[in-house]
Scaffold this active site. Structure first.
Site, mmCIF file in Angstrom:
data_model
loop_
_atom_site.group_PDB
_atom_site.id
_atom_site.type_symbol
_atom_site.label_atom_id
_atom_site.label_comp_id
_atom_site.label_asym_id
_atom_site.label_seq_id
_atom_site.Cartn_x
_atom_site.Cartn_y
_atom_site.Cartn_z
ATOM 1 N N LYS A 182 0.837 -1.192 0.000
ATOM 2 C CA LYS A 182 0.000 0.000 0.000
ATOM 3 C C LYS A 182 0.878 1.249 0.000
ATOM 4 O O LYS A 182 1.991 1.246 0.527
ATOM 5 C CB LYS A 182 -0.873 0.045 1.260
ATOM 6 C CG LYS A 182 -1.934 -1.021 1.366
ATOM 7 C CD LYS A 182 -2.661 -0.878 2.694
ATOM 8 C CE LYS A 182 -3.730 -1.946 2.873
ATOM 9 N NZ LYS A 182 -4.884 -1.732 1.993
ATOM 10 N N ARG A 190 -10.066 -11.620 2.589
ATOM 11 C CA ARG A 190 -10.983 -12.661 2.101
ATOM 12 C C ARG A 190 -10.330 -14.041 2.143
ATOM 13 O O ARG A 190 -11.014 -15.048 2.243
ATOM 14 C CB ARG A 190 -11.457 -12.311 0.691
ATOM 15 C CG ARG A 190 -10.365 -12.316 -0.360
ATOM 16 C CD ARG A 190 -10.750 -11.546 -1.613
ATOM 17 N NE ARG A 190 -10.843 -10.111 -1.339
ATOM 18 C CZ ARG A 190 -11.189 -9.197 -2.251
ATOM 19 N NH1 ARG A 190 -11.477 -9.575 -3.478
ATOM 20 N NH2 ARG A 190 -11.244 -7.922 -1.934
#
Length: 465
Positions: free
Chosen positions: A242, A316
């Protein structure tokens, strides 16, 4: 944690200052019944009975005064209508004049929340309120406020002090208090049974080794329910790193785990007649020589293969293994909480969790429960047509959708692959954070969707407090 029991007491005739609640339609009638000194004071403070407005009313003696506060509707108080008073009134004891409190005491309590773990200065004492009506609601309201505070405390704590072992410690404390069983699968022991949890967390420092934390509580003869919470204690993005701005708030990426543990605490403390199974996959998505890579193909507990399209779509993955384990025990209901996608925030903003469900009755019940307790949710579709975005040329599924569209939906569709169609399931894509303060809801970590879920469970399993 703030001791909320200090701020909400039964009225046994203690000395207290009065709080009058007035709504705009009733303001003129109320004002006409007041003595002249009260009318003058109200006018001087430009009080018009709008929500969150308040004014001080002088009494007969110099040390006597009362409070009048504006609310939208005296007959239907909201959770937050008294929260500003709790933040601004000086320490002391107060009682409401002539009305039941409804849900308003939650905001009175949460308005006095303080995160002071790292502060040296002493926090000021807040005001206490006495209840004449609704006394039976004191304990359940304190439990709700404590659950909200638990989420806030955990999310506000920086990642160095809220890593996987700290999540385990928080779960252990809840287990010890309520007589739950705690099981932890950690480190390399995850590799065979929970390969995605292991892959995501293996690059972290050994002291932050990945783990699956499980709590089991209640009578096995009761309906079995599972609560799953994403526990990514810090998310660097992995090798798909990120930018610094995107990493700044990633201490909150375990917000789903905080919600799951707080909801479990509510269920246990309220003695709901359920057999509860809580699962928290706790990892740090770190960068290292053994970090999982874009293009890797991971095995899963479910048996399907997953191509890694993006290492920053890690939540996820850990949820997939945990949901598979939850489903193996045959629950009649699965709820999962996760700070999963920025796409949900783009679609719905920071205050409104996205709700996905494979069961219309469950979804409708959660939305109704959220509306009733001022904890709104918004349902988004599990649109099967977008499943093609998760196709892989080399594996059963890709973890990241192509094209950048419908990110919240494709993430939910990925999770759905790990839940049997026969098990009612709801997924909360929540932000767990407030960028700006509101009465009763300070800037920082927050519980969004927690109270709606608990209200649903209360309604289904017969304990309404």
């Amino acid at each position: 944690m703030t001791n909320f029991a200090d701020y909400l007491k039964a009225d046994t005739g203690q000395p207290a200052r009065t709080i009058h609640l007035v709504d705009p339609p009733g303001f003129e009638t109320w004002l006409a019944a007041q003595p002249e000194r009260a009318r003058v004071a109200v006018a001087a403070q430009k009080f018009t009975a709008k929500g969150y407005e308040y004014a001080i009313i002088p009494g007969d003696r110099a040390d006597e005064w009362a409070v009048v506060s504006g609310v939208a509707n005296v007959a239907a108080l909201s959770s937050w209508c008294l929260a500003k008073l709790a933040e601004v009134l000086p320490a002391g004891t107060y009682r409401l004049e002539g009305v039941g409190t409804g849900p308003a005491m939650l905001g009175w309590l949460t308005g006095q929340y303080r995160f002071d773990r790292y502060r040296r200065e002493e926090q000021p004492q807040g005001p206490r309120i006495l209840l004449t009506q609704d006394v039976r609601r004191i304990e359940p309201t304190i439990l709700l406020a404590e659950a909200v505070a638990l989420v806030r405390d955990m999310v506000n704590t920086p990642a160095a002090d809220m890593g996987p072992p700290d999540l385990e410690q928080a779960a252990a404390a809840i287990a010890a208090t309520h007589g739950a069983r705690l099981d932890v699968t950690q480190g390399d022991a995850l590799a065979s049974g929970y390969p995605m949890i292991h892959a995501v967390g293996r690059a972290a420092d050994r002291s932050f080794a990945p783990r699956l934390i499980e709590l089991t509580w209640g009578d096995p003869a009761h309906p079995r329910i599972a609560i799953v919470g994403k526990g990514v204690c810090f998310d660097s993005g992995g090798l798909d790193i990120k930018p610094s701005a995107g990493m700044r708030l990633m201490k909150k990426d375990m917000g789903g785990a905080a919600h799951a543990l707080a909801l479990a605490r509510l269920v246990m403390a309220s003695r709901l007649p359920v057999h509860l199974h809580v699962l928290v996959p706790a990892v740090e998505n770190a960068i290292g020589g053994n970090a999982f890579r874009p293009g890797d193909i991971l095995a899963t507990r479910k048996g399907i293969s997953v191509e890694i399209g993006n290492t920053d779509a890690e939540g996820r993955l850990v949820l997939g293994d945990a949901l598979t384990k939850a489903a193996e025990a045959g629950p009649e209901l699965i709820l999962d909480f996760a700070t999963l996608t920025g796409a949900a925030r783009v679609a719905l903003g920071p205050d409104l969790p996205a709700l996905f469900s494979n069961d219309d009755s469950l979804a409708d019940g959660l939305i109704a429960a959220g509306s009733a307790c001022d904890d709104a949710l918004w349902r988004l579709p599990l649109w099967s047509g977008y499943g093609d975005m998760l196709k892989s040329d080399v594996a059963d599924i890709n973890n990241a959708g192509e094209g950048g569209f419908a990110g919240a939906i494709t993430a939910a569709l990925f999770l759905q692959r790990f839940v049997p169609d026969t098990v009612p399931w709801a997924h909360f894509d929540t932000f767990a954070w407030r960028a700006t303060a509101r009465p009763g809801r300070p800037k920082g970590g927050d519980a969004l969707g927690l109270r709606a879920a608990f209200a649903l469970l209360q309604g289904r399993y017969g304990r309404t407090g």
